[in-house]
Design an enzyme around this catalytic site. Structure first.
Site, PDB file in Angstrom:
ATOM      1  N   GLY A 151      -3.753  -3.299   2.934  1.00 50.49           N
ATOM      2  CA  GLY A 151      -3.310  -3.892   1.780  1.00 50.49           C
ATOM      3  C   GLY A 151      -3.292  -5.591   1.714  1.00 50.49           C
ATOM      4  O   GLY A 151      -3.476  -5.935   2.696  1.00 50.49           O
ATOM      5  N   CYS A 152      -3.592  -5.955   0.448  1.00 57.09           N
ATOM      6  CA  CYS A 152      -3.900  -7.446   0.411  1.00 57.09           C
ATOM      7  C   CYS A 152      -2.563  -8.218   0.705  1.00 57.09           C
ATOM      8  O   CYS A 152      -2.246  -9.066   1.258  1.00 57.09           O
ATOM      9  CB  CYS A 152      -4.253  -7.738  -0.903  1.00 57.09           C
ATOM     10  N   TYR A 153      -1.338  -7.791   0.146  1.00 54.49           N
ATOM     11  CA  TYR A 153       0.079  -8.163   0.512  1.00 54.49           C
ATOM     12  C   TYR A 153       0.278  -8.073   1.843  1.00 54.49           C
ATOM     13  O   TYR A 153       0.849  -8.969   2.751  1.00 54.49           O
ATOM     14  CB  TYR A 153       1.102  -7.499  -0.481  1.00 54.49           C
TER      15      TYR A 153
END
Length: 348
Positions: A151-153
Site C-alpha cells: 500500500g501507499c501509506y
C-alpha cells in the site's frame, strides 16, 4: 515489435493505477502491452477513457472473462480490494502476477478476514504471495510468481522505519505515524468523500484507529523487530490529487543519537536509485516527488530529548502503487530495475 519483449496485461486499466501503469510502461524499452481489461468500459479504446493515450497503439479494453491469456507473460491486477483473490485464483499458472490491491498483502488470512470483512477467497495462493516492498525484499521478489504490491501509506512508513528497527536504534513499540494523502488514493470511482466540494479548502482525518493499512504496516514492522508491534497510525485526506507525506515520531533506543539514525539510513539507501535521505535540516515535500518513483526521507532531532522525527514523501500513484509495481515486474523478469522509471519529478 521484437518477440522477446515482455508481454503485459493490465486488469482494471480504466482506474488511476491502471492508467499510471500505461503511462510508465509506454516508455519501457522491453515491454509490450498486449491486454487491457475494464468491465464497464469494455469495447472502447483506452484513448476514449484517457485521451492522453491517443497516440499509443494499445489493445481495446475487454472484459476479464473475454481475455486471451495465451500471449501474456505477466499481469498487473488493478482491481478493487475484495475482488482480486477470486480473479487471480482462476488465472493460468504460466502467468506472473503483480497485484496492486490489498488482497494478498496480509500473510495471516484470519487478520485479512478481520480487517476486510470477509473470508480470504484464495488461501492457498496467499501462501505463495510475496510482499513486494522492493528495496527490502528483492531476493524474495525476483523468483516469485505472485507479488503483493504494498500500500501507499505502508511504503512511506516502512522505508524509513525498518532499517532503524532492524538496527535496534528506535523503540519499535513507540511509533506514531501521522500521514497525509492526495485524493487519488481513494480510487477513481465516484464517492461522496472524494467530491471536490467535500475535499477542497480543508483537511480531514479518516479511518481513525481503524485504517486497513495499519495491520499491513504492523505486519512488516513486527517481522523487522522480531516481535509483535502495534503503531499509532492516522491518515488524513488533503485537497490535492497526488502525494503522501508521513510524519513519523520515534523514541531513540540503546543510547542511539540522531546522527546514528542518519548513518544507518544513509548506509541502507546509498546505492538505491529511488530512495534518498536528504541532508540534515532539509524537509521533503510532496511536490519534490510528483510523477516520479522517488521516496525522499528527512530526519530531525525532536526538541523532546531522546526522540526523533522522520518525514517521508512519495507519489501515491507511482512509488506508492504503479511505479513500485513496475520495479517488481522488472525484478521478476530479470530486467534492469529502473527500466521505465527513469523520469524525474514534475515541478511545479
Amino acid at each position: 515489435m521484437s518477440t522477446n519483449r515482455l508481454r503485459i496485461g493490465i486488469l482494471g486499466a480504466s482506474g488511476y493505477t491502471g492508467a499510471e501503469l500505461v503511462r510508465l510502461l509506454a516508455r519501457h524499452p522491453q515491454v509490450e502491452i498486449r491486454l487491457l481489461t475494464a468491465d464497464r468500459q469494455a469495447g472502447k479504446p483506452l484513448a476514449e477513457v484517457f485521451p492522453q493515450f491517443g497516440h499509443l497503439k494499445l489493445p481495446t479494453l475487454v472484459k476479464i472473462e473475454e481475455a486471451d491469456w495465451s500471449g501474456i507473460d505477466l499481469v498487473f491486477c488493478c482491481l478493487p480490494h475484495g475482488t482480486t483473490q477470486e480473479v487471480i485464483a482462476k488465472l493460468p499458472r504460466h502467468l506472473k502476477i503483480v497485484d496492486l490491491s490489498a488482497d494478498f498483502r496480509l500473510a495471516d488470512i484470519a487478520a485479512y478476514a478481520q480487517w476486510y470483512g470477509h473470508e480470504h477467497r484464495a488461501p492457498a495462493l496467499q501462501k505463495e504471495a510475496v510482499y513486494g516492498l522492493t528495496e527490502l525484499r528483492r531476493d524474495e521478489i525476483a523468483p516469485a510468481r505472485l507479488v503483493a504490491n504494498p500500500g501507499c501509506y505502508p511504503t512511506s512508513a516502512q522505508l524509513p522505519l525498518i532499517p532503524l528497527i532492524e538496527g535496534q536504534q528506535i523503540v519499535a513499540d513507540d511509533i506514531i505515524i501521522d500521514a497525509k494523502s492526495g485524493v487519488s488514493g481513494a480510487g477513481r470511482d465516484a464517492k461522496l468523500g472524494s467530491l471536490y466540494a467535500e475535499v477542497t479548502e480543508g483537511i480531514h482525518a479518516y479511518g481513525v484507529a481503524g485504517h486497513r493499512h495499519a495491520p499491513e504496516i504492523e505486519q512488516e514492522l513486527s517481522e523487522a523487530a522480531g516481535k509483535p508491534i502495534v503503531v499509532n497510525f492516522t491518515p488524513h485526506l488533503m485537497p490535492m490529487s497526488r502525494g503522501i507525506l508521513s510524519s513519523i515520531y520515534v523514541r531513540l533506543h540503546n543510547g542511539a543519537k540522531v546522527e546514528d539514525l542518519r548513518r544507518t539510513l544513509e548506509s541502507r539507501y546509498r546505492d538505491e536509485p529511488f530512495v534518498r535521505l536528504l541532508p540534515a535540516g532539509q524537509a521533503p515535500q510532496t511536490r519534490h516527488v510528483r510523477g516520479s518513483n522517488h521516496c525522499l526521507i528527512g530526519l530531525f532531532a525532536d526538541r523532546v530529548p531522546g526522540r526523533a522525527i522522520l518525514i517521508s514523501v512519495l507519489d501515491n500513484l507511482v512509488k506508492g502503487a504503479s511505479g513500485q509495481a513496475v520495479q517488481n515486474m522488472n525484478l521478476m523478469a530479470g530486467l534492469p530495475e529502473t527500466a521505465g522509471l527513469e523520469q524525474e519529478p514534475l515541478f511545479p
